[in-house]
Design an enzyme around this catalytic site. Structure first.
Site, PDB file in Angstrom:
ATOM      1  N   LYS A   1      17.505  35.554 -55.034  1.00 49.42           N
ATOM      2  CA  LYS A   1      16.162  35.307 -54.534  1.00 49.42           C
ATOM      3  C   LYS A   1      16.039  36.125 -53.242  1.00 49.42           C
ATOM      4  O   LYS A   1      16.949  36.093 -52.411  1.00 49.42           O
ATOM      5  CB  LYS A   1      16.040  33.806 -54.270  1.00 49.42           C
ATOM      6  CG  LYS A   1      14.779  33.345 -53.622  1.00 49.42           C
ATOM      7  CD  LYS A   1      14.606  31.850 -53.877  1.00 49.42           C
ATOM      8  CE  LYS A   1      13.479  31.293 -53.041  1.00 49.42           C
ATOM      9  NZ  LYS A   1      12.870  30.108 -53.661  1.00 49.42           N
TER      10      LYS A   1
ATOM     11  N   THR B   1      15.524  25.087 -53.280  1.00 45.35           N
ATOM     12  CA  THR B   1      15.970  24.514 -52.013  1.00 45.35           C
ATOM     13  C   THR B   1      17.276  23.715 -52.191  1.00 45.35           C
ATOM     14  O   THR B   1      17.461  22.648 -51.597  1.00 45.35           O
ATOM     15  CB  THR B   1      14.853  23.646 -51.350  1.00 45.35           C
ATOM     16  OG1 THR B   1      13.575  24.219 -51.628  1.00 45.35           O
ATOM     17  CG2 THR B   1      15.008  23.591 -49.843  1.00 45.35           C
TER      18      THR B   1
ATOM     19  N   ARG C   1      12.347  19.325 -51.552  1.00 42.26           N
ATOM     20  CA  ARG C   1      11.779  19.191 -50.200  1.00 42.26           C
ATOM     21  C   ARG C   1      11.094  17.860 -50.023  1.00 42.26           C
ATOM     22  O   ARG C   1      10.485  17.603 -48.981  1.00 42.26           O
ATOM     23  CB  ARG C   1      10.774  20.320 -49.930  1.00 42.26           C
ATOM     24  CG  ARG C   1      11.444  21.664 -49.893  1.00 42.26           C
ATOM     25  CD  ARG C   1      10.493  22.787 -49.569  1.00 42.26           C
ATOM     26  NE  ARG C   1      11.049  24.030 -50.052  1.00 42.26           N
ATOM     27  CZ  ARG C   1      10.403  25.178 -50.103  1.00 42.26           C
ATOM     28  NH1 ARG C   1       9.158  25.264 -49.697  1.00 42.26           N
ATOM     29  NH2 ARG C   1      10.999  26.245 -50.569  1.00 42.26           N
TER      30      ARG C   1
ATOM     31  N   GLU D   1       9.852  26.041 -60.601  1.00 39.84           N
ATOM     32  CA  GLU D   1      10.896  25.669 -59.628  1.00 39.84           C
ATOM     33  C   GLU D   1      10.405  24.453 -58.861  1.00 39.84           C
ATOM     34  O   GLU D   1       9.409  24.541 -58.134  1.00 39.84           O
ATOM     35  CB  GLU D   1      11.152  26.842 -58.678  1.00 39.84           C
ATOM     36  CG  GLU D   1      12.078  26.481 -57.521  1.00 39.84           C
ATOM     37  CD  GLU D   1      12.183  27.590 -56.463  1.00 39.84           C
ATOM     38  OE1 GLU D   1      11.905  28.761 -56.779  1.00 39.84           O
ATOM     39  OE2 GLU D   1      12.532  27.261 -55.323  1.00 39.84           O
TER      40      GLU D   1
HETATM   41  C1  3PG Z   1       9.920  29.439 -51.681  1.00 44.24           C
HETATM   42  O1  3PG Z   1      10.596  28.472 -51.423  1.00 44.24           O
HETATM   43  O2  3PG Z   1      10.238  30.257 -52.541  1.00 44.24           O
HETATM   44  C2  3PG Z   1       8.695  29.653 -50.906  1.00 44.24           C
HETATM   45  O3  3PG Z   1       8.436  28.599 -50.049  1.00 44.24           O
HETATM   46  C3  3PG Z   1       7.500  29.944 -51.735  1.00 44.24           C
HETATM   47  O4  3PG Z   1       6.738  30.671 -50.908  1.00 44.24           O
HETATM   48  P1  3PG Z   1       5.145  30.576 -50.839  1.00 44.24           P
HETATM   49  O5  3PG Z   1       4.797  29.128 -50.820  1.00 44.24           O
HETATM   50  O6  3PG Z   1       4.834  31.322 -49.598  1.00 44.24           O
HETATM   51  O7  3PG Z   1       4.628  31.270 -52.074  1.00 44.24           O
END
Ligand code: 3PG
Length: 210
Positions: free
Chosen positions: A132, A72, A48, A44
Protein backbone atom coordinates in the site's frame (compact mmCIF):
# COMPACT_ATOMS: atom_id res chain seq x y z
CA UNK A 1 -13.74 -22.07 3.80
CA UNK A 2 -13.04 -20.21 0.56
CA UNK A 3 -9.76 -20.65 -1.23
CA UNK A 4 -6.92 -18.43 0.04
CA UNK A 5 -6.09 -15.41 -2.12
CA UNK A 6 -2.70 -14.04 -2.92
CA UNK A 7 -2.10 -10.31 -2.48
CA UNK A 8 -1.95 -9.57 -6.19
CA UNK A 9 -5.27 -11.33 -6.77
CA UNK A 10 -6.91 -9.39 -3.92
CA UNK A 11 -5.63 -6.09 -5.33
CA UNK A 12 -6.89 -6.78 -8.84
CA UNK A 13 -10.51 -7.57 -7.96
CA UNK A 14 -11.52 -3.93 -8.51
CA UNK A 15 -9.77 -0.88 -10.02
CA UNK A 16 -10.50 0.91 -6.74
CA UNK A 17 -10.99 -0.58 -3.27
CA UNK A 18 -13.50 1.25 -1.07
CA UNK A 19 -11.82 2.06 2.25
CA UNK A 20 -14.61 2.15 4.82
CA UNK A 21 -15.01 3.02 8.47
CA UNK A 22 -18.04 1.43 10.06
CA UNK A 23 -19.68 2.74 13.22
CA UNK A 24 -22.34 0.00 13.48
CA UNK A 25 -21.72 -3.58 12.32
CA UNK A 26 -25.31 -3.87 11.08
CA UNK A 27 -24.46 -1.29 8.37
CA UNK A 28 -21.79 -3.53 6.88
CA UNK A 29 -23.84 -6.20 5.04
CA UNK A 30 -26.16 -3.72 3.26
CA UNK A 31 -23.09 -1.63 2.38
CA UNK A 32 -21.37 -4.72 0.95
CA UNK A 33 -24.50 -5.57 -1.06
CA UNK A 34 -24.69 -2.03 -2.49
CA UNK A 35 -21.05 -2.24 -3.60
CA UNK A 36 -21.63 -5.69 -5.12
CA UNK A 37 -24.72 -4.37 -6.94
CA UNK A 38 -22.48 -1.72 -8.49
CA UNK A 39 -19.93 -4.39 -9.50
CA UNK A 40 -17.29 -3.85 -6.79
CA UNK A 41 -16.28 -7.22 -5.30
CA UNK A 42 -13.94 -6.14 -2.55
CA UNK A 43 -13.83 -3.61 0.28
CA UNK A 44 -11.41 -2.66 3.05
CA UNK A 45 -12.98 -2.34 6.49
CA UNK A 46 -10.60 -0.34 8.66
CA UNK A 47 -9.93 -1.24 12.29
CA UNK A 48 -10.67 2.31 13.37
CA UNK A 49 -13.89 1.76 15.27
CA UNK A 50 -14.99 -0.68 17.97
CA UNK A 51 -17.49 -2.14 15.47
CA UNK A 52 -14.87 -3.01 12.84
CA UNK A 53 -14.28 -6.68 13.72
CA UNK A 54 -17.99 -7.40 14.00
CA UNK A 55 -18.49 -5.60 10.67
CA UNK A 56 -15.88 -7.85 9.00
CA UNK A 57 -17.56 -10.90 10.55
CA UNK A 58 -21.02 -9.75 9.39
CA UNK A 59 -19.85 -9.25 5.79
CA UNK A 60 -18.05 -12.61 5.74
CA UNK A 61 -21.21 -14.35 6.95
CA UNK A 62 -24.03 -12.37 5.36
CA UNK A 63 -22.49 -11.15 2.08
CA UNK A 64 -20.13 -14.01 1.19
CA UNK A 65 -19.64 -12.80 -2.41
CA UNK A 66 -17.85 -9.74 -1.05
CA UNK A 67 -14.10 -10.31 -0.63
CA UNK A 68 -13.66 -8.46 2.63
CA UNK A 69 -10.24 -7.04 3.49
CA UNK A 70 -9.19 -5.60 6.83
CA UNK A 71 -7.34 -2.27 6.99
CA UNK A 72 -5.38 -0.46 9.68
CA UNK A 73 -3.94 -3.78 10.89
CA UNK A 74 -1.15 -2.44 13.07
CA UNK A 75 0.23 -5.47 14.91
CA UNK A 76 0.11 -9.23 15.33
CA UNK A 77 -2.92 -9.04 17.64
CA UNK A 78 -4.91 -7.12 15.00
CA UNK A 79 -3.86 -9.60 12.34
CA UNK A 80 -4.96 -12.61 14.40
CA UNK A 81 -8.28 -10.88 15.17
CA UNK A 82 -9.11 -10.09 11.53
CA UNK A 83 -8.24 -13.63 10.43
CA UNK A 84 -10.57 -14.97 13.12
CA UNK A 85 -13.32 -12.53 12.00
CA UNK A 86 -13.14 -13.83 8.43
CA UNK A 87 -11.09 -11.18 6.58
CA UNK A 88 -9.70 -12.51 3.28
CA UNK A 89 -6.68 -10.18 3.25
CA UNK A 90 -5.19 -7.46 5.41
CA UNK A 91 -3.51 -4.12 4.83
CA UNK A 92 -1.61 -1.68 6.98
CA UNK A 93 -0.63 1.98 6.61
CA UNK A 94 2.98 0.96 7.36
CA UNK A 95 4.97 -2.11 8.24
CA UNK A 96 7.01 -2.87 11.33
CA UNK A 97 9.60 -5.65 10.93
CA UNK A 98 7.73 -7.61 13.64
CA UNK A 99 4.37 -7.41 11.85
CA UNK A 100 5.82 -8.05 8.40
CA UNK A 101 7.66 -11.17 9.62
CA UNK A 102 4.62 -12.50 11.50
CA UNK A 103 2.34 -11.87 8.53
CA UNK A 104 4.47 -14.09 6.25
CA UNK A 105 3.06 -17.02 8.27
CA UNK A 106 -0.57 -15.82 8.25
CA UNK A 107 -3.29 -17.75 6.41
CA UNK A 108 -4.32 -14.60 4.48
CA UNK A 109 -2.21 -12.22 2.38
CA UNK A 110 -0.90 -9.09 4.03
CA UNK A 111 -0.18 -5.83 2.19
CA UNK A 112 2.20 -3.61 4.18
CA UNK A 113 2.19 0.15 3.76
CA UNK A 114 5.24 2.00 2.46
CA UNK A 115 6.20 5.61 1.83
CA UNK A 116 9.87 5.39 0.78
CA UNK A 117 12.25 3.34 -1.37
CA UNK A 118 13.96 2.00 1.77
CA UNK A 119 10.65 0.73 3.17
CA UNK A 120 9.90 -1.00 -0.13
CA UNK A 121 13.37 -2.59 -0.10
CA UNK A 122 12.80 -3.89 3.44
CA UNK A 123 9.49 -5.40 2.31
CA UNK A 124 11.09 -6.98 -0.77
CA UNK A 125 13.77 -8.51 1.50
CA UNK A 126 11.01 -10.21 3.49
CA UNK A 127 9.33 -11.56 0.36
CA UNK A 128 6.63 -8.93 -0.18
CA UNK A 129 6.00 -7.55 -3.66
CA UNK A 130 2.61 -5.83 -3.11
CA UNK A 131 2.44 -2.68 -1.02
CA UNK A 132 0.00 0.00 0.00
CA UNK A 133 1.49 3.41 -0.90
CA UNK A 134 0.22 5.69 1.83
CA UNK A 135 -0.59 8.58 2.03
CA UNK A 136 -0.41 8.70 -1.76
CA UNK A 137 -1.28 12.29 -2.64
CA UNK A 138 0.84 14.01 0.04
CA UNK A 139 3.76 11.72 -0.95
CA UNK A 140 3.73 13.00 -4.52
CA UNK A 141 0.93 10.97 -6.07
CA UNK A 142 1.27 9.20 -9.40
CA UNK A 143 4.53 11.02 -10.20
CA UNK A 144 6.18 9.52 -7.10
CA UNK A 145 5.04 5.99 -8.00
CA UNK A 146 6.24 6.43 -11.56
CA UNK A 147 9.67 7.41 -10.25
CA UNK A 148 9.82 4.31 -8.00
CA UNK A 149 9.12 1.98 -10.97
CA UNK A 150 12.62 2.61 -12.39
CA UNK A 151 14.78 1.33 -9.51
CA UNK A 152 12.17 -1.01 -8.00
CA UNK A 153 10.31 -2.56 -10.96
CA UNK A 154 9.16 -5.67 -9.05
CA UNK A 155 7.13 -3.72 -6.50
CA UNK A 156 3.38 -3.37 -7.09
CA UNK A 157 1.18 -0.83 -5.35
CA UNK A 158 -2.28 0.04 -4.09
CA UNK A 159 -1.97 3.78 -3.46
CA UNK A 160 -4.43 5.33 -0.99
CA UNK A 161 -4.81 8.68 0.71
CA UNK A 162 -6.72 11.63 -0.76
CA UNK A 163 -7.31 9.87 -4.10
CA UNK A 164 -10.54 10.71 -5.92
CA UNK A 165 -12.43 9.26 -8.88
CA UNK A 166 -10.92 12.03 -11.02
CA UNK A 167 -7.35 11.31 -9.87
CA UNK A 168 -7.63 7.50 -10.14
CA UNK A 169 -6.87 7.19 -13.90
CA UNK A 170 -3.41 8.78 -13.58
CA UNK A 171 -2.49 6.08 -11.05
CA UNK A 172 -4.15 3.20 -12.90
CA UNK A 173 -2.19 4.06 -16.05
CA UNK A 174 1.10 3.15 -14.28
CA UNK A 175 2.66 -0.31 -14.78
CA UNK A 176 3.33 -0.72 -11.05
CA UNK A 177 -0.20 0.14 -9.84
CA UNK A 178 -2.65 -2.73 -9.37
CA UNK A 179 -5.53 -0.63 -8.03
CA UNK A 180 -6.14 2.45 -5.93
CA UNK A 181 -8.02 2.68 -2.64
CA UNK A 182 -10.12 5.43 -1.19
CA UNK A 183 -12.79 6.67 1.09
CA UNK A 184 -14.71 8.53 -1.61
CA UNK A 185 -16.70 5.48 -2.77
CA UNK A 186 -18.45 4.90 0.53
CA UNK A 187 -17.93 7.94 2.77
CA UNK A 188 -19.04 7.86 6.40
CA UNK A 189 -21.96 10.27 5.93
CA UNK A 190 -23.48 8.12 3.18
CA UNK A 191 -23.06 4.97 5.26
CA UNK A 192 -24.61 6.74 8.25
CA UNK A 193 -27.57 7.80 6.08
CA UNK A 194 -27.89 4.26 4.61
CA UNK A 195 -27.67 5.91 1.19
CA UNK A 196 -27.11 2.61 -0.62
CA UNK A 197 -28.22 3.89 -4.06
CA UNK A 198 -25.53 6.62 -4.00
CA UNK A 199 -22.90 4.07 -2.94
CA UNK A 200 -24.02 1.66 -5.67
CA UNK A 201 -23.69 4.52 -8.21
CA UNK A 202 -20.19 5.33 -6.93
CA UNK A 203 -19.28 1.64 -7.30
CA UNK A 204 -20.50 1.67 -10.91
CA UNK A 205 -18.26 4.66 -11.61
CA UNK A 206 -15.33 2.70 -10.17
CA UNK A 207 -15.97 -0.25 -12.46
CA UNK A 208 -16.12 2.16 -15.43
CA UNK A 209 -12.47 3.07 -14.66
CA UNK A 210 -11.36 -0.27 -16.15
C1 3PG B 1 -6.61 4.71 3.96
O1 3PG B 1 -6.59 4.26 5.08
O2 3PG B 1 -6.26 4.06 2.98
C2 3PG B 1 -7.02 6.11 3.79
O3 3PG B 1 -7.46 6.67 4.97
C3 3PG B 1 -8.03 6.31 2.72
O4 3PG B 1 -7.79 7.57 2.33
P1 3PG B 1 -8.93 8.60 1.90
O5 3PG B 1 -10.01 8.51 2.92
O6 3PG B 1 -8.20 9.89 1.86
O7 3PG B 1 -9.40 8.17 0.53
Amino acid sequence: MSKPLDAEHALTLSPAIPVVTIERASQAPPLARALLAGGVRTMEITLRTPAALDAIRAVAQEAPDMVVGAGTVLNRRDLDAVVEAGARYALSPGGTPKLMKAAREAPIPFVPGVATASEIMRGLDLGYTCFKFFPAEPLGGAAALKALAGPLPVARFCPTGAITLEKAPSYLALSNVLCVGGGWIAPADRIEASDWPAIEAAARAVIALR
